[in-house]
Design a protein around this motif. Structure first.
Motif, PDB file in Angstrom:
ATOM      1  N   ALA A   1     -31.803 -81.192  -3.782  1.00  0.00           N
ATOM      2  CA  ALA A   1     -33.102 -81.119  -3.102  1.00  0.00           C
ATOM      3  C   ALA A   1     -32.976 -81.579  -1.648  1.00  0.00           C
ATOM      4  O   ALA A   1     -33.561 -80.971  -0.744  1.00  0.00           O
ATOM      5  N   GLU A   2     -32.216 -82.647  -1.411  1.00  0.00           N
ATOM      6  CA  GLU A   2     -32.026 -83.140  -0.050  1.00  0.00           C
ATOM      7  C   GLU A   2     -31.241 -82.131   0.788  1.00  0.00           C
ATOM      8  O   GLU A   2     -31.560 -81.926   1.975  1.00  0.00           O
ATOM      9  N   ILE A   3     -30.250 -81.478   0.200  1.00  0.00           N
ATOM     10  CA  ILE A   3     -29.503 -80.449   0.924  1.00  0.00           C
ATOM     11  C   ILE A   3     -30.452 -79.333   1.347  1.00  0.00           C
ATOM     12  O   ILE A   3     -30.417 -78.863   2.482  1.00  0.00           O
ATOM     13  N   ARG A   4     -31.321 -78.894   0.445  1.00  0.00           N
ATOM     14  CA  ARG A   4     -32.297 -77.838   0.782  1.00  0.00           C
ATOM     15  C   ARG A   4     -33.216 -78.288   1.916  1.00  0.00           C
ATOM     16  O   ARG A   4     -33.517 -77.522   2.821  1.00  0.00           O
ATOM     17  N   LEU A   5     -33.679 -79.538   1.860  1.00  0.00           N
ATOM     18  CA  LEU A   5     -34.539 -80.067   2.942  1.00  0.00           C
ATOM     19  C   LEU A   5     -33.801 -80.063   4.271  1.00  0.00           C
ATOM     20  O   LEU A   5     -34.358 -79.687   5.303  1.00  0.00           O
TER      21      LEU A   5
ATOM     22  N   PRO B   1     -15.322 -81.072  16.748  1.00  0.00           N
ATOM     23  CA  PRO B   1     -14.898 -82.459  16.544  1.00  0.00           C
ATOM     24  C   PRO B   1     -15.488 -83.005  15.245  1.00  0.00           C
ATOM     25  O   PRO B   1     -16.408 -82.403  14.678  1.00  0.00           O
ATOM     26  N   PRO B   2     -14.994 -84.129  14.748  1.00  0.00           N
ATOM     27  CA  PRO B   2     -15.553 -84.695  13.516  1.00  0.00           C
ATOM     28  C   PRO B   2     -17.079 -84.826  13.623  1.00  0.00           C
ATOM     29  O   PRO B   2     -17.606 -85.429  14.558  1.00  0.00           O
ATOM     30  N   THR B   3     -17.772 -84.213  12.673  1.00  0.00           N
ATOM     31  CA  THR B   3     -19.224 -84.113  12.703  1.00  0.00           C
ATOM     32  C   THR B   3     -19.789 -84.376  11.314  1.00  0.00           C
ATOM     33  O   THR B   3     -19.286 -83.824  10.331  1.00  0.00           O
ATOM     34  N   ASP B   4     -20.825 -85.206  11.220  1.00  0.00           N
ATOM     35  CA  ASP B   4     -21.514 -85.411   9.944  1.00  0.00           C
ATOM     36  C   ASP B   4     -22.356 -84.179   9.663  1.00  0.00           C
ATOM     37  O   ASP B   4     -23.188 -83.780  10.489  1.00  0.00           O
ATOM     38  N   MET B   5     -22.143 -83.578   8.487  1.00  0.00           N
ATOM     39  CA  MET B   5     -22.805 -82.329   8.141  1.00  0.00           C
ATOM     40  C   MET B   5     -23.940 -82.567   7.139  1.00  0.00           C
ATOM     41  O   MET B   5     -23.992 -83.595   6.474  1.00  0.00           O
ATOM     42  N   PHE B   6     -24.819 -81.568   7.013  1.00  0.00           N
ATOM     43  CA  PHE B   6     -25.986 -81.655   6.146  1.00  0.00           C
ATOM     44  C   PHE B   6     -25.622 -81.839   4.680  1.00  0.00           C
ATOM     45  O   PHE B   6     -26.413 -82.337   3.895  1.00  0.00           O
ATOM     46  N   HIS B   7     -24.416 -81.438   4.270  1.00  0.00           N
ATOM     47  CA  HIS B   7     -24.034 -81.478   2.860  1.00  0.00           C
ATOM     48  C   HIS B   7     -23.389 -82.796   2.451  1.00  0.00           C
ATOM     49  O   HIS B   7     -22.933 -82.943   1.323  1.00  0.00           O
ATOM     50  N   GLY B   8     -23.341 -83.773   3.367  1.00  0.00           N
ATOM     51  CA  GLY B   8     -22.848 -85.092   3.016  1.00  0.00           C
ATOM     52  C   GLY B   8     -21.378 -85.326   3.298  1.00  0.00           C
ATOM     53  O   GLY B   8     -20.809 -86.307   2.846  1.00  0.00           O
TER      54      GLY B   8
END
Length: 113
Positions: free
Chosen positions: A104-108, A71-78
């Motif tokens: 940097a935030e994606i890596r975190l 389902p629609p999901t907020d992912m780590f990559h924005g």
């Protein structure tokens, strides 16, 4: 495809030169929706498409008999992402950009699991 020598003078055909090299792309495990159909999986192609609103698209797709795998999901990559399978067993990954984030935030976020 030839290397330009027409196969003469010790020329090596590119297809033969690469025949024994391992494909670096990972193969999804069996049971994963992205496992290739020729290998016993469930899809022949996976498409990634950016759209303005994945939520309304997911609702319309479900009403048209698409199977919602995620389902629609907020992912780590924005991005907000929905994964659908159509009646031809093709996978569709629709994304809507939801936030700008730095590398940097994606890596975190990926390290946090």
């Amino acid at each position: 495809m030839r290397d330009g020598t027409g196969g003469r003078s010790g020329g090596v055909r590119r297809d033969r030169a690469h025949r024994h090299q391992r494909d670096p792309r990972p193969v999804p495990p069996r049971g994963d929706p992205a496992h290739h159909a020729a290998l016993g999986g469930g899809t022949t192609v996976t498409l990634h498409v950016f759209v303005p609103d994945v939520v309304s698209l997911a609702d319309r797709a479900k009403a048209a008999s698409a199977e919602v795998l995620q389902p629609p999901t907020d992912m780590f990559h924005g991005d907000r992402t929905v994964i659908l399978k159509d009646l031809s067993r093709h996978l569709w990954v629709f994304l809507s950009h939801s936030e700008d984030i730095s590398e940097a935030e994606i890596r975190l976020r990926t390290a946090a699991g």
